[in-house]
Design an enzyme around this catalytic site. Structure first.
Site, PDB file in Angstrom:
ATOM      1  N   HIS A  86     -51.547  35.130 -38.350  1.00 28.32           N
ATOM      2  CA  HIS A  86     -50.519  36.146 -38.115  1.00 28.32           C
ATOM      3  C   HIS A  86     -51.042  37.208 -37.153  1.00 28.32           C
ATOM      4  O   HIS A  86     -52.229  37.250 -36.842  1.00 28.32           O
ATOM      5  CB  HIS A  86     -50.112  36.789 -39.443  1.00 28.32           C
ATOM      6  N   LYS A 118     -37.125  28.137 -48.881  1.00 26.23           N
ATOM      7  CA  LYS A 118     -37.335  29.378 -49.640  1.00 26.23           C
ATOM      8  C   LYS A 118     -36.016  29.924 -50.193  1.00 26.23           C
ATOM      9  O   LYS A 118     -35.964  30.440 -51.306  1.00 26.23           O
ATOM     10  CB  LYS A 118     -37.974  30.440 -48.732  1.00 26.23           C
ATOM     11  N   SER A 150     -39.773  35.520 -48.650  1.00 26.26           N
ATOM     12  CA  SER A 150     -40.458  36.072 -47.489  1.00 26.26           C
ATOM     13  C   SER A 150     -39.436  36.738 -46.574  1.00 26.26           C
ATOM     14  O   SER A 150     -38.293  36.275 -46.487  1.00 26.26           O
ATOM     15  CB  SER A 150     -41.144  34.928 -46.743  1.00 26.26           C
ATOM     16  N   SER A 151     -39.856  37.813 -45.888  1.00 26.59           N
ATOM     17  CA  SER A 151     -38.897  38.525 -45.032  1.00 26.59           C
ATOM     18  C   SER A 151     -38.403  37.647 -43.888  1.00 26.59           C
ATOM     19  O   SER A 151     -37.351  37.906 -43.322  1.00 26.59           O
ATOM     20  CB  SER A 151     -39.536  39.792 -44.481  1.00 26.59           C
ATOM     21  N   CYS A 152     -39.154  36.576 -43.552  1.00 25.95           N
ATOM     22  CA  CYS A 152     -38.738  35.756 -42.406  1.00 25.95           C
ATOM     23  C   CYS A 152     -37.552  34.853 -42.747  1.00 25.95           C
ATOM     24  O   CYS A 152     -37.089  34.108 -41.893  1.00 25.95           O
ATOM     25  CB  CYS A 152     -39.908  34.956 -41.847  1.00 25.95           C
ATOM     26  N   TYR A 187     -38.477  26.021 -43.236  1.00 27.02           N
ATOM     27  CA  TYR A 187     -39.188  26.820 -44.241  1.00 27.02           C
ATOM     28  C   TYR A 187     -38.222  27.789 -44.920  1.00 27.02           C
ATOM     29  O   TYR A 187     -38.207  27.930 -46.148  1.00 27.02           O
ATOM     30  CB  TYR A 187     -40.301  27.590 -43.526  1.00 27.02           C
TER      31      TYR A 187
END
Ligand SMILES: NC(=O)c1ccc[n+]([C@@H]2O[C@H](COP(=O)([O-])OP(=O)(O)OC[C@H]3O[C@@H](n4cnc5c(N)ncnc54)[C@H](OP(=O)(O)O)[C@@H]3O)[C@@H](O)[C@H]2O)c1
Length: 310
Positions: free
Chosen positions: A182, A143, A110-112, A139
């Site tokens: 979101h 990841k 994920s980009s986060c 998180y």
């Protein structure tokens, strides 16, 4: 190479935003033997359950879109769940995949999970170059461990497993819980409610000036199959639309889709988050993939879905 359409494919997380788009896309591409197990049938945190599933069903392809996912509030309140559940899901699925002969596997990052102060647009090489956003560090660490697990599988066992890093996604089956959703579905829902009530003004959170990138989840599903068929590399690949948009402009697109003609105000007491977040998508673009769903069209389609749910 083209994946055999007769191959059995485990789409893990098939009821979620990403997983349900994968089901639509793989079916439309001719895959008929899809393994679809919700968490009520197979809890992927349970190692024995995953081993039994793979020993019995022997999938040849796996897309891992099952994860504990949530917004800032959930991540801040329950970091142990985000760390532990995601680590367990990933380790169990990746280990069973290797043990029971899965030939192709795509893991979703994920980009986060890029550093908080990564350069914009964010290249894949920014991974692990700086401190993480503290609100979702548990998180992100889980990841990142998943990405490294995939790379280690390639190195130690020569398996052609790969990872993708999607930007912010939106589309049907998105989370509509106002406390955890979101930004795009939250703005869509708020606009729909203001329109239905006939409000003269509607107020979105923040200043409206941050810029964000949004990709329709059907484009992501296409990118997942595209990468499985066209990419065999160590580095995770960014998947985005390559453009960002100011939230004020997004609010206008949403108002147009909903038919809301009132005024839009901004609650600047609410935090804005980072001013800009955009992925560098030059790698996937050079491989020959680009998105097909323009934001205006995608927002309309998502609103059509949302109306069936409210
Ligand atoms: N949404 C985004 O904007 C975005 C952006 C970038 C990356 N991603 C990545 O894409 C992936 C999927 O995200 P999403 O937005 O589709 O999430 P989602 O809508 O919350 O769906 C997650 C799915 O994971 C399944 N799951 C969770 N815990 C499980 C367990 N213990 N055992 C089996 N299944 C379990 C759930 O299955 P059940 O429904 O059966 O319980 C659910 O269908 C994640 O890895 C996420 O990091 C998402």
């Amino acid at each position: 190479m083209q994946l055999p359409r007769s191959a059995r494919v485990h789409l893990a997380g098939h009821r979620g935003l990403v997983g349900s788009a994968l089901v639509r896309h793989f079916r439309s591409e001719g895959f008929e033997d899809l393994m679809l197990y919700g968490s009520d049938r197979v809890d992927l945190r349970e190692r024995d359950a995953v081993r039994r599933l793979y020993a019995d069903r022997r999938p040849r392809v796996v897309v891992l879109a099952a994860a504990r996912v949530g917004g800032i509030a959930a991540n801040s309140a329950r970091p142990v769940d985000f760390l532990s559940d995601n680590l367990r899901i990933q380790v169990n699925v990746l280990d069973a995949a290797r043990e029971f002969g899965v030939e192709w596997l795509l893991f979703l990052g994920s980009s986060c999970i890029y550093p908080k102060l990564a350069p914009q647009p964010i290249p894949e090489s920014a991974l692990l170059t700086g401190a993480l956003e503290p609100t979702n560090d548990a998180y992100a660490i889980a990841k990142i461990a998943g990405l490294l697990h995939v790379q280690a599988m390639r190195r130690q066992y020569g398996l052609p497993y790969i990872s993708a890093m999607p930007t912010n996604l939106y589309g049907p089956n998105d989370n509509l819980d106002v406390t955890t959703s979101h930004v795009l579905p939250a703005m869509l829902q708020r606009t729909h409610e203001a329109h239905t009530r006939g409000d003269a003004t509607l107020t979105h959170w923040g200043s409206g000036t941050p810029r964000r990138e949004f990709l329709h989840v059907d484009d992501l599903a296409r990118a997942c199959l595209f990468l499985l068929e066209n990419y065999d590399g160590d580095a995770p690949v960014n998947v985005g639309c390559g453009e960002d948009i100011e939230l004020r402009e997004l609010a206008e697109l949403i108002a147009e889709a909903v038919g809301y003609r009132g005024a839009v105000a901004w609650d600047t007491a609410r935090p804005d988050g980072t001013p800009r977040k955009l992925l560098d998508t030059s790698v996937i673009n050079a491989l020959g993939w680009k998105p097909e769903i323009a934001l205006r069209d995608g927002v309309r389609r998502t609103y059509d879905w949302l109306r069936t749910r409210l």
